[in-house]
Structures are given as C-alpha cells and as structure tokens.
Design a protein around this motif. Sequence first.
Motif, mmCIF file in Angstrom:
data_model
loop_
_atom_site.group_PDB
_atom_site.id
_atom_site.type_symbol
_atom_site.label_atom_id
_atom_site.label_comp_id
_atom_site.label_asym_id
_atom_site.label_seq_id
_atom_site.Cartn_x
_atom_site.Cartn_y
_atom_site.Cartn_z
ATOM 1 N N UNK A 193 -29.859 -2.458 -6.360
ATOM 2 C CA UNK A 193 -29.762 -2.774 -7.791
ATOM 3 C C UNK A 193 -31.028 -2.333 -8.524
ATOM 4 N N UNK A 194 -32.197 -2.566 -7.922
ATOM 5 C CA UNK A 194 -33.446 -2.155 -8.556
ATOM 6 C C UNK A 194 -33.544 -0.631 -8.657
ATOM 7 N N UNK A 195 -33.097 0.063 -7.616
ATOM 8 C CA UNK A 195 -33.142 1.529 -7.650
ATOM 9 C C UNK A 195 -32.210 2.059 -8.724
ATOM 10 N N UNK A 196 -31.025 1.478 -8.826
ATOM 11 C CA UNK A 196 -30.097 1.898 -9.880
ATOM 12 C C UNK A 196 -30.695 1.644 -11.266
ATOM 13 N N UNK A 197 -31.432 0.530 -11.399
ATOM 14 C CA UNK A 197 -32.078 0.250 -12.681
ATOM 15 C C UNK A 197 -33.128 1.282 -13.041
ATOM 16 N N UNK A 198 -33.871 1.769 -12.043
ATOM 17 C CA UNK A 198 -34.887 2.797 -12.288
ATOM 18 C C UNK A 198 -34.242 4.104 -12.729
ATOM 19 N N UNK A 199 -33.183 4.514 -12.029
ATOM 20 C CA UNK A 199 -32.550 5.800 -12.345
ATOM 21 C C UNK A 199 -31.637 5.721 -13.567
ATOM 22 N N UNK A 200 -31.331 4.500 -14.023
ATOM 23 C CA UNK A 200 -30.471 4.355 -15.196
ATOM 24 C C UNK A 200 -31.266 4.264 -16.501
ATOM 25 N N UNK A 249 -19.227 -1.819 -19.838
ATOM 26 C CA UNK A 249 -18.517 -2.304 -18.648
ATOM 27 C C UNK A 249 -19.242 -1.985 -17.346
ATOM 28 N N UNK A 250 -20.379 -1.310 -17.407
ATOM 29 C CA UNK A 250 -21.125 -0.944 -16.199
ATOM 30 C C UNK A 250 -21.972 -2.134 -15.767
ATOM 31 N N UNK A 251 -21.755 -2.572 -14.545
ATOM 32 C CA UNK A 251 -22.513 -3.670 -13.957
ATOM 33 C C UNK A 251 -23.237 -3.133 -12.736
ATOM 34 N N UNK A 252 -24.568 -3.005 -12.833
ATOM 35 C CA UNK A 252 -25.338 -2.423 -11.741
ATOM 36 C C UNK A 252 -25.297 -3.282 -10.482
ATOM 37 N N UNK A 253 -25.153 -4.574 -10.638
ATOM 38 C CA UNK A 253 -25.079 -5.449 -9.463
ATOM 39 C C UNK A 253 -23.799 -5.192 -8.679
ATOM 40 N N UNK A 254 -22.670 -5.068 -9.387
ATOM 41 C CA UNK A 254 -21.413 -4.743 -8.706
ATOM 42 C C UNK A 254 -21.470 -3.359 -8.085
ATOM 43 N N UNK A 255 -22.132 -2.437 -8.780
ATOM 44 C CA UNK A 255 -22.273 -1.088 -8.241
ATOM 45 C C UNK A 255 -23.120 -1.096 -6.971
ATOM 46 N N UNK A 256 -24.148 -1.930 -6.936
ATOM 47 C CA UNK A 256 -24.981 -2.042 -5.739
ATOM 48 C C UNK A 256 -24.197 -2.627 -4.574
ATOM 49 N N UNK A 257 -23.312 -3.571 -4.845
ATOM 50 C CA UNK A 257 -22.500 -4.162 -3.781
ATOM 51 C C UNK A 257 -21.506 -3.165 -3.207
ATOM 52 N N UNK A 258 -21.112 -2.196 -3.976
ATOM 53 C CA UNK A 258 -20.117 -1.220 -3.529
ATOM 54 C C UNK A 258 -20.738 -0.022 -2.829
ATOM 55 N N UNK A 305 -29.345 7.799 -6.802
ATOM 56 C CA UNK A 305 -29.690 8.675 -7.935
ATOM 57 C C UNK A 305 -28.606 9.732 -8.142
ATOM 58 N N UNK A 306 -28.048 10.221 -7.045
ATOM 59 C CA UNK A 306 -26.985 11.218 -7.139
ATOM 60 C C UNK A 306 -25.716 10.621 -7.727
ATOM 61 N N UNK A 307 -25.428 9.345 -7.406
ATOM 62 C CA UNK A 307 -24.245 8.687 -7.961
ATOM 63 C C UNK A 307 -24.346 8.616 -9.482
ATOM 64 N N UNK A 308 -25.502 8.165 -9.994
ATOM 65 C CA UNK A 308 -25.672 8.078 -11.449
ATOM 66 C C UNK A 308 -25.638 9.456 -12.096
ATOM 67 N N UNK A 309 -26.202 10.436 -11.428
ATOM 68 C CA UNK A 309 -26.195 11.785 -11.997
ATOM 69 C C UNK A 309 -24.776 12.355 -12.028
ATOM 70 N N UNK A 310 -24.019 12.143 -10.945
ATOM 71 C CA UNK A 310 -22.636 12.613 -10.926
ATOM 72 C C UNK A 310 -21.815 11.897 -11.989
ATOM 73 N N UNK A 311 -22.070 10.592 -12.173
ATOM 74 C CA UNK A 311 -21.364 9.873 -13.224
ATOM 75 C C UNK A 311 -21.671 10.424 -14.605
ATOM 76 N N UNK A 312 -22.944 10.783 -14.841
ATOM 77 C CA UNK A 312 -23.315 11.374 -16.129
ATOM 78 C C UNK A 312 -22.636 12.731 -16.323
ATOM 79 N N UNK A 313 -22.558 13.527 -15.252
ATOM 80 C CA UNK A 313 -21.900 14.836 -15.347
ATOM 81 C C UNK A 313 -20.418 14.668 -15.660
ATOM 82 N N UNK A 314 -19.765 13.694 -15.012
ATOM 83 C CA UNK A 314 -18.349 13.449 -15.272
ATOM 84 C C UNK A 314 -18.128 12.983 -16.710
ATOM 85 N N UNK A 315 -19.035 12.146 -17.230
ATOM 86 C CA UNK A 315 -18.903 11.688 -18.616
ATOM 87 C C UNK A 315 -19.032 12.849 -19.596
ATOM 88 N N UNK A 316 -19.962 13.753 -19.335
ATOM 89 C CA UNK A 316 -20.109 14.936 -20.200
ATOM 90 C C UNK A 316 -18.881 15.829 -20.087
#
Length: 651
Positions: A338-345, A353-362, A372-383
């Motif tokens: 969760x902390x790492x996702x917070x840094x890269x986010x 609707x994005x919950x970093x805690x739920x994302x960390x559990x998954x 970091x790659x997950x967040x980057x891929x998500x940003x690419x998909x959003x674009x």
Amino acid sequence: MMKKKWLNYLPTIFIICIIVSLMMYSSSSTSENLNFTQFEKKAEKVEFKDSSITIESTIIQVEGTYKTNDKVTAFKAIIPNTDKNIEWLEETLSKDGGQITVTNPDANKVWVSMLAQMIPFLIIAVVFYLMMAKMGGGSNAKAFEFAKSRARMENDVKVRFKDVAGCEEEKEEVKEIIDYLKTPKRFTDMGAHIPKGVLMVGPPGTGKTLLAKAVAGEANVPFFSISGSDFVEMFVGTGASRVRDMFKNAQKNAPCIVFIDEIDAVGRQRGAGMGGGNDEREQTLNQLLVEMDGMTDNTGIVVIAATNRPDVLDPALLRSGRFDRQITVNLPDVKGRKEILGVHARNKKLASDVNLENLAKRTPGFSGADLANVLNEGAILAVRNRKNFITMNDLDEAIDRVMMGPAKKSKKYTEKDKMLVSYHEAGHAVIGLKLPDADAVQKVTIIPRGEAGGYNLMMPREERMFPTKKAFLAQITGLLGGRVAEEIIFGQDAVSAGASNDIEKLTKIAKNMVRVYGMSTLGPIQYADPQGNVFLGRDYTQGGNYSAGVAEEIDKEVRNIVDSCKKQCRQILEDNRELLDLIAKSLYEYETLTSEEILNLMNYGTIENPNVQKVEEVIVEPEQELPPIPAGVDQKDLDDAMNELTKKKDA
C-alpha cells in the motif's frame, strides 16, 4: 578529452575562415578599377589623396583615393611603365598635396609563393588526418582510458527515504551510515567504526538500488554507481586496474558511497566451477578484496553492493571487515505494498473508486517494480480509452496484464473448447470456494492471456510467514481442480493439455514438501539436491546426497501426496456438481466472473444478489410552518379531511 573537443570545432573554424576571406575579398573589390585612358580623364577633374605606386617591369600599379564633391572614392589603375608616365604620375598624384608611397613588387611575391607551395601539403595533411580518425586511427589515445573506471558519479542525488516505501526495517539498518557520513567525529570519538560494506540481498525489483541511492541522497554525498559486469574485459588486468581507479576517484571525493550492482558477476566463489574458475575475474575480485580491507585505508568510503544470488559469492567477500552487514530486502507485505502504491500514485490522476488498500490486497507476491508497472499500465489504459482519470477497472486489467499478458480477444474458441475451458476454470473456482484452506477466488476468466487459455486469480485469505502442511495440501488440491473437472465432465480420455502449468506447480510443491520441508513419512530429513550450478561458481564434484533406494521412496511419497489431494478434489467437485455446472455455464456465457458474482452464484444461483433492491430516492421537503386554522373550523373535521385526502393519494 580537450583535444577531442578542439577537433569537434575544426569544421566550424574552417567555415568561418572561408566566410571571412570571402568578405575581405568582396570588400576589397568595391574599389574602382581604371584603365590608363580613364585614369588620365579622372586626373584632370579630381583631387588625389594618399596613393601607392608599385613599379614592375612593364606596368605601374597605382592604388589610392580621390575626392570629388566631398566624396572619397578608392581606385586602382594600371599604367604602362615608361619614364614619361612615371614623371607624370608623380606630378599628378602630388599636385594637391597628396602623399605617394612606392612599394617593392617582390615583397608580396615571396609570401604568395610560399603560401602557394604550402597550401597543397596542408590540404593533404588535413584530409589524411580526418581519414585516419574516421578509420579509428585515434584509438591509441583510448588505450590509456581503457583501464579507467566505468563508475558514474552523481553529486546531487534527488532520491530520499520518502521515495522508498515498504522497507522500514531496511531503512533503520542504513541510518547509521547516513549519520556517519554526515558527522563521522561522533563515531570516531566513541571508538566505533562504521561498516565498510553493506550487502543488499533480495529478489529482483524490491528496491535495492533505490535504497542505496536514497542513502546517498539523505547523506548528501557523491554516489558512484557501477555494475559488476563493467569490471571484467577480455584483456588481462583490466578489471583489477578499473577497481584501483574507482577507489582512487572515490578517495578524492570522500566521503562518498560506491554502489556495485549485480556484484555476483565479479564476486563469485574462486577456484570452483568447470575449469577451475576464471583467472581474470578472480584477479578483479582479489583487487576488490584488497581495496575494501587490505593495505589501503579508504576512510569515508562506504561500499554498498546488491545481488539476488548471495549463494555464489566468495566467502572472503562476505566476511566481517568487508561486507559487515547483509540486509535482506524481501518482497513487501500488504502494508508495504500500500505504501509503495502511494509513492508511485503521487503523479497519477486516480478516480474516486480507486482504493489502494484493496489493490494491495489483490497483489500478493508483487515487488515494488511490479506495483509501479501496474500503475503505469493502468495510466496507459486510461489514456488509450480517452479517460480523464485512472479507474479501478483500468488497474484490474493492468494486474492481469502484468501477471499474464494482454488479453487475446481476437482468438476464438470452438464451442467444444470453450466449454472445456469453462469447466476447467470452474473446477479451480469450486475448490477455492469449498476448501477452507485453499486460496480465495478473486476473478475467473476464459479469455486467453499469454500462453493460458483462461485463468483463476486466487489470492491467499491471509498472508502467512510460515506456510503449513495443510496449506500446501490445499494449494495442490486447488491446482488439481481444473484437470479433475475435465475428467468428471468429459471423461478420462478427453482431458486436455491445458493443465500442464498446474501440474508443474503442484509437482514442485509436493517435491519440496518431501525433500526440503520434511512433511512426509520419511521424516524431518532434507533430501534436496545441492543448491547451485557448476557454471555459476559451484563445485561440480558434489552429487545427490541420498541413495537410489531413498530416491524411490521420495517418488512414492510425492505420488501419495498428489493422489490423496486428487481424491479429495474429486470428492469436493462431485459433491458440488450443481455449483460446478452453474459456474461453468455462467463462464461460457459471460466469459469473466468477479468474486462477488461467484459468491452470488454459490449463495443464490444467479449473477446478481436478488435481495439487493434499488431504493427509490425520497425527497423530503423541509418542514414549513402551517398557517393558523381559520375561526369556526373544527380541528376534528380538518383531520378527517386530511386523512381522506391521504387515502385517495395512496390509492
């Protein structure tokens, strides 16, 4: 280096000289050229100023200026060389007080002839030099730089501890190094010596390099970074020379940090492996050992190294006095993720609707680089989908991409294959739902990804530090769910090769239970093969440490574990045949099911929960103060009228 920079400016200097010459030529050609007749006519009308005469054998060259109507004009004239003309020129050019200068015609000819002879040789020399430089003729100058260190120095490192998350204990281990680099006198007064070397060990992508840079950034000291493969070359003695040069440069910039990434490339065990090792690599390692703790005193230099293969490192490298500390940087837990996702986010536009805690559990088992790659891929998909924010659906798809690759939606199944894959994945899902110690089902899909025709996203119900025998057996049973479901529905002869990856995983787990963890009737004895490879610096004379009879017993125990799990798996699927059919048919229709939809199928038999109804929004008007009742109106009659009106409205 300065010579190379000067040579880079050589074409520019050449072009500038040409331009200046042309300008000088053009400026000199602005003077008026006169023949003898024109000069005679001009001489009668104008007033001559300063002039110069060059007397040659047959002609006289005249240069100077004349004035007409307050305008001064330069001129050149050529006059035949006769005594009469010489007297006439002297009289004409000096009649108005003009000055006459007589020049020697041979003076310019000397320089012109010398330049005419030298220019061709200069041109040939310049062309020859440029050709040799292009062909590599200047490589001899590089020979002196070949043994120089390839370490890159950063004076102003921007990374800080706030940029490194998920490794709080590891930060504590290196804080003393920061304090020492900032105020070394506190330690020397106490008689303490800071560790000369820190070895960071851990899986790839866990942030070893980032943590080393953060130490340099917090201490505000130079950061030398180099890879272990940058030392060794095909030439003898190069690696040792580069090690010496690196520590020499570090000593000039002390206090500083020297970071050696992938140190196992140069620090492997000496004298082992096929052929007895590598002489050049071992010379480099020997020099590194001497520099770290030998005859030289490298005060103020802290060496930080990183590797994911500590088992192949030479024991002399790991002893105290060289690498005093060994810090293990493990994969982050759910809090760390969760902390790492917070840094890269920080620089990401996330939807509500994005919950970093739920994302960390998954994302159990994901490293910092994976997150970091997950967040980057998500940003690419959003674009790609032209969204203004990154939604949870984008991140869900990004997790699938990181784990399995992009979905192959263009790949079409036949009806029979689609039904087979549906039952295969439904078998995994039923085991996850009905076996208490099995992993929880998060998502099931039959859309192909990578080499898989479909997959189950199953996560541990809770992260365990020490898995138990019961958990291993449940994991094997879950992996068998797909194959057993195929056998129940389509028969033994119709099973597919889609379970090959499942079989590979469960076989490895069963073997480790018997040979490594001692979870069998053979007792708590380790029968594992020697860890290592002869080509990675291990001795090739070692073999299996058990007899052929024990090997047969190991095979029997592995088979017994798998057979018992398969029997349990078949029993669960046969007892829940209706649920298996329901999930398989739903997968066949919808292709992807979430954990909520699977639970609804198990509890209610439908995708949606029938107990959840949409509640209409009721608008409650604010209370208003009623007007007073008119005189003569009975309160009871008024209440009866209101009740009657309410009944009609409800009807």
